[in-house]
Structure formats: structure tokens, C-alpha cells
Write an enzyme that holds these catalytic residues in place. Structure first.
Site, PDB file in Angstrom:
ATOM      1  N   SER A 153       0.829  -1.213   0.000  1.00  0.00           N
ATOM      2  CA  SER A 153       0.000   0.000   0.000  1.00  0.00           C
ATOM      3  C   SER A 153       0.862   1.260   0.000  1.00  0.00           C
ATOM      4  O   SER A 153       1.955   1.275   0.571  1.00  0.00           O
ATOM      5  CB  SER A 153      -0.895  -0.005   1.248  1.00  0.00           C
ATOM      6  OG  SER A 153      -1.482   1.257   1.444  1.00  0.00           O
ATOM      7  N   TYR A 173      -1.586  -1.072  10.960  1.00  0.00           N
ATOM      8  CA  TYR A 173      -1.896  -1.632   9.623  1.00  0.00           C
ATOM      9  C   TYR A 173      -0.761  -1.284   8.656  1.00  0.00           C
ATOM     10  O   TYR A 173      -0.195  -2.152   8.002  1.00  0.00           O
ATOM     11  CB  TYR A 173      -3.226  -1.089   9.103  1.00  0.00           C
ATOM     12  CG  TYR A 173      -3.329  -1.197   7.605  1.00  0.00           C
ATOM     13  CD1 TYR A 173      -3.128  -0.091   6.788  1.00  0.00           C
ATOM     14  CD2 TYR A 173      -3.569  -2.423   6.999  1.00  0.00           C
ATOM     15  CE1 TYR A 173      -3.173  -0.198   5.411  1.00  0.00           C
ATOM     16  CE2 TYR A 173      -3.622  -2.545   5.617  1.00  0.00           C
ATOM     17  CZ  TYR A 173      -3.418  -1.426   4.834  1.00  0.00           C
ATOM     18  OH  TYR A 173      -3.455  -1.550   3.457  1.00  0.00           O
ATOM     19  N   LYS A 213       2.393  -3.641   6.576  1.00  0.00           N
ATOM     20  CA  LYS A 213       2.762  -3.629   5.154  1.00  0.00           C
ATOM     21  C   LYS A 213       4.270  -3.398   5.012  1.00  0.00           C
ATOM     22  O   LYS A 213       4.949  -4.034   4.214  1.00  0.00           O
ATOM     23  CB  LYS A 213       1.970  -2.554   4.399  1.00  0.00           C
ATOM     24  CG  LYS A 213       0.490  -2.868   4.276  1.00  0.00           C
ATOM     25  CD  LYS A 213       0.239  -4.189   3.567  1.00  0.00           C
ATOM     26  CE  LYS A 213      -1.241  -4.509   3.441  1.00  0.00           C
ATOM     27  NZ  LYS A 213      -1.497  -5.819   2.829  1.00  0.00           N
TER      28      LYS A 213
END
Ligand code: WQD
Length: 341
Positions: free
Chosen positions: A125, A150, A154
């Protein structure tokens, strides 16, 4: 050649399964149905006429992952979507995110590193860039400290993959998505947010259909054209196609490094108000919203440099913001047709 798609019944996963099957690949899906539904399989069949294999399985269970790879010993290519992805939830429950997003990645890589040749496409992302210093954002932009657990999963995921690829037979491509929106033009599959949508576009379409009273616009005092945040909204079908191109690049040994990174966006930044205007255009009706305070953790601006994806990956987006918004609105109307206002 069977391709494993983890999270293949999810939003981006299901659209990618459609594009894989359209290109003639056999697909096996792993999904634990925590953020999706088995009914998505029907939508995939309705579009492609082919039913992918599906195994309900939680990738946090190491033994289940091992059993899967024993049974499907012809799987050596994986597109890995399965992960928790709600920024706000990750702040409230970081260990859920570290376990789900990291442990499952480790168990997959432990299986693949045993293969004589393996190909791994990772769903990453643009959040890894944080608030980038320069626009558009290219792949050499520095990785900033994660703004949420989150985002950190990644960043950590990318590092784990790079370390493992260096010492094993795995070749990997990390795809850094900007903001995926929209639905397949057939309206057979689309985004199915559970509960109140955190993301802008599903909240807009649910407001448009009457499920939500009005949209809260998180701040209009940013240093942008109209004060609202800028993002790069990419049609999910364009994004799905990029995964097939990336997989074929690895299968044809065209990759120049063991790990390659590509930003996937349109290269166009759109403000929240511009997205709202697009929705008003495609829905043909005025849209209720009000400006409220900024949301914690939001960056002001993020849109992709598309040079590397265009020139090296040989992929570019085809759909406009209006086309993406129209597909999102068609999907919303279809799934809510009984209580359409
Ligand atoms: C977009 C813009 C909000 C909702 C996140 C993750 C990213 C990816 C996509 C998973 C922002 C504004 C939103 C609302 C609003 N996630 N907004 N009212 O935050 O850019 O990206 O989702 O893969 O990794 O970071 O997307 O859709 O939440 O927000 O005003 O009710 O819309 O402030 O400017 P975001 P988003």
C-alpha cells in the site's frame, strides 16, 4: 499451472481472480471469510463461466497452511491479499493485525521457500510512504514511520519478503496500491464493507442509496486546491489487471531483480470534494455532506508516479474517476435494489 489467491473472495482479490481466469489461469482461493462471503464465488462464475477452487482456511493456522500445500503441491505462484486492512481498527487492536498480517505471511513463505522456483505477488500500500515529500510519489520515495499498525504490517511484510527472496528461490513483486475503488462493470462483484464503511467511496454510495444520512468530510483546511485531502483513486479492475501483468512478468522470468516494487495508481490526484462532484454527476442527484474535523492519521496528499509501472511493468490504468464512481454506484444499487430510495 495453478495460482493461489489468498483473500480471493475479498474486494481486490475477487476482481483479480476474474482477470486471472479471463487469461486462462486455473485458480485456487484461500479465504477465511472474515471479511467476505462465499456468495462472491457465484459472481466470479457469472462473469467468467469458470468456478475457481475454494478452500476456507485461516492462514494463521500453520498446520492448515502446511496441509494445503501438501494437497496442492503444484502451487508455486501466490498472489497474497489476505490481511486485515482497516487503519482505525489496527490502532485499537494492533496484535490482531500483527498476528493476522505477519504470521500468515510467514507461514506462506515457509512453504514457498521449499520450492525449486516460486513467484509471490504482495498486496502492499502507498501507506508505506506516509506523507511523501514530493508529488507524484515514485517507488524511490523514502519509507516513512508507519502511521498505524496496519501500515506497519505492510512495511514489515515488504522487509520479510525481501529478506526471504534474497536467500531462496522466491521471486517477488510488491504492488503498492493507492486508493482502490469501484466494481466490475457487470455488477456481479464489488466492495462489500462490513458495518459502517471507513473508506470514502463506499460511504458515499451508501449515503447515495439512503443507508447513511450524510457524509462527514474530514477537514477542509488542508493546503490543497479546495482544502480537502487529495488521493489517487484507481478502478479496482485496472488494479486487478496489474496483478496478472505482474504475475506473468515473473512466470516469464522478465523480472530484473529478485524483488521488484511498483506503485499502482492513475497518476491523478482527486480531492474529496472532487470525488463528491463525480458522484453527483454519475448519480444525477445532489449529495448530502458536511465538513467536520480532520481525521487522525490522514495525510494531505498522495498520488502515484505511474512511470515505472507504465514503462517497466507495461501496465497503465484505463478508467477515469467518473467511470469508477459509476461502477461503484451501479454495484451499490444492485446489492440494495430492494430498499433503493
Ligand atoms: C480517503 C479520503 C479521508 C471517509 C486507506 C488506507 C489505505 C487503503 C485505503 C487498505 C481521506 C476522506 C474518508 C469519510 C472522508 N486501505 N474521508 N470521510 O485513508 O486514503 O487510505 O484506505 O488497503 O492503505 O490508508 O482512504 O477512503 O479512508 O479516505 O472525508 O467518511 O477521504 O479523510 O482524505 P485512505 P479513505
Amino acid at each position: 499451472m495453478k495460482i493461489l489467491v489468498t483473500g480471493g473472495l475479498g474486494f481486490i482479490g475477487s476482481h483479480t481472480v476474474v482477470e486471472l481466469q479471463n487469461k486462462g489461469f486455473d485458480v485456487v482461493i484461500i479465504d477465511n471469510l472474515s471479511n467476505s462471503s462465499e456468495s462472491v464465488l457465484k459472481g466470479i462464475v457469472a462473469i467468467t463461466g469458470k468456478e475457481p477452487q475454494f478452500e476456507k482456511l485461516d492462514l494463521r493456522e500453520k498446520a492448515s497452511v502446511q496441509t494445503f500445500f501438501k494437497k496442492h503441491n503444484d502451487v508455486s505462484s501466490v498472489i497474497h491479499f489476505a490481511a486485515s486492512k482497516a487503519v482505525g481498527e489496527s490502532v485499537k487492536n494492533p496484535l490482531l493485525y500483527y498476528e493476522n498480517n505477519i504470521a500468515s505471511l510467514i507461514y506462506l513463505l515457509q512453504e514457498l521457500q521449499e520450492k525449486t522456483e516460486a513467484h509471490f505477488i504482495f498486496s502492499s500500500s502507498c501507506t508505506v510512504y506516509g506523507q511523501a515529500d514530493e508529488m507524484p510519489i515514485d517507488e524511490s520515495a523514502p519509507i516513512k514511520p508507519a502511521m498505524s499498525p496496519y501500515g506497519n504490517t505492510k512495511q514489515i511484510g515488504e522487509e520479510i519478503i525481501s529478506d526471504v527472496a534474497k536467500m531462496s528461490s522466491i521471486n517477488a513483486i510488491l504492488l503498492r496500491y493507492f486508493n482502490p475503488i469501484g466494481s466490475h462493470p457487470s455488477a456481479e462483484i464489488g466492495e462489500l464493507p462490513i458495518g459502517v464503511p471507513q473508506n470514502l467511496v463506499p460511504f458515499i454510495t451508501q449515503t447515495g442509496i439512503g443507508l447513511r444520512k450524510e457524509l462527514m468530510v474530514y477537514g477542509n483546511d488542508y493546503p490543497t486546491v479546495d482544502g480537502t485531502c487529495i488521493r489517487d483513486y484507481i478502478h479496482v479492475v485496472d488494479l486487478a489487471k496489474a496483478h496478472v501483468v505482474a504475475l506473468e512478468r515473473l512466470l516469464e522470468n522478465k523480472n530484473e531483480d529478485k524483488v521488484e516494487i511498483f506503485n499502482l495508481g492513475t497518476g491523478i490526484g482527486s480531492s474529496v470534494l472532487e470525488v463528491i462532484s463525480s458522484f453527483e454527476k454519475v448519480s444525477g442527484k445532489p449529495f448530502p455532506y458536511k465538513i467536520v474535523d480532520r481525521r487522525e492519521g490522514d495525510v494531505t496528499m498522495a498520488y502515484a508516479s505511474t512511470d515505472k509501472a507504465n514503462t517497466i511493468l507495461g501496465w497503465k490504468t484505463a478508467s477515469s474517476l467518473d467511470q469508477a464512481m459509476e461502477s461503484a454506484w451501479n454495484w451499490e444499487q444492485k446489492i440494495r435494489k430492494n430498499n433503493f430510495q
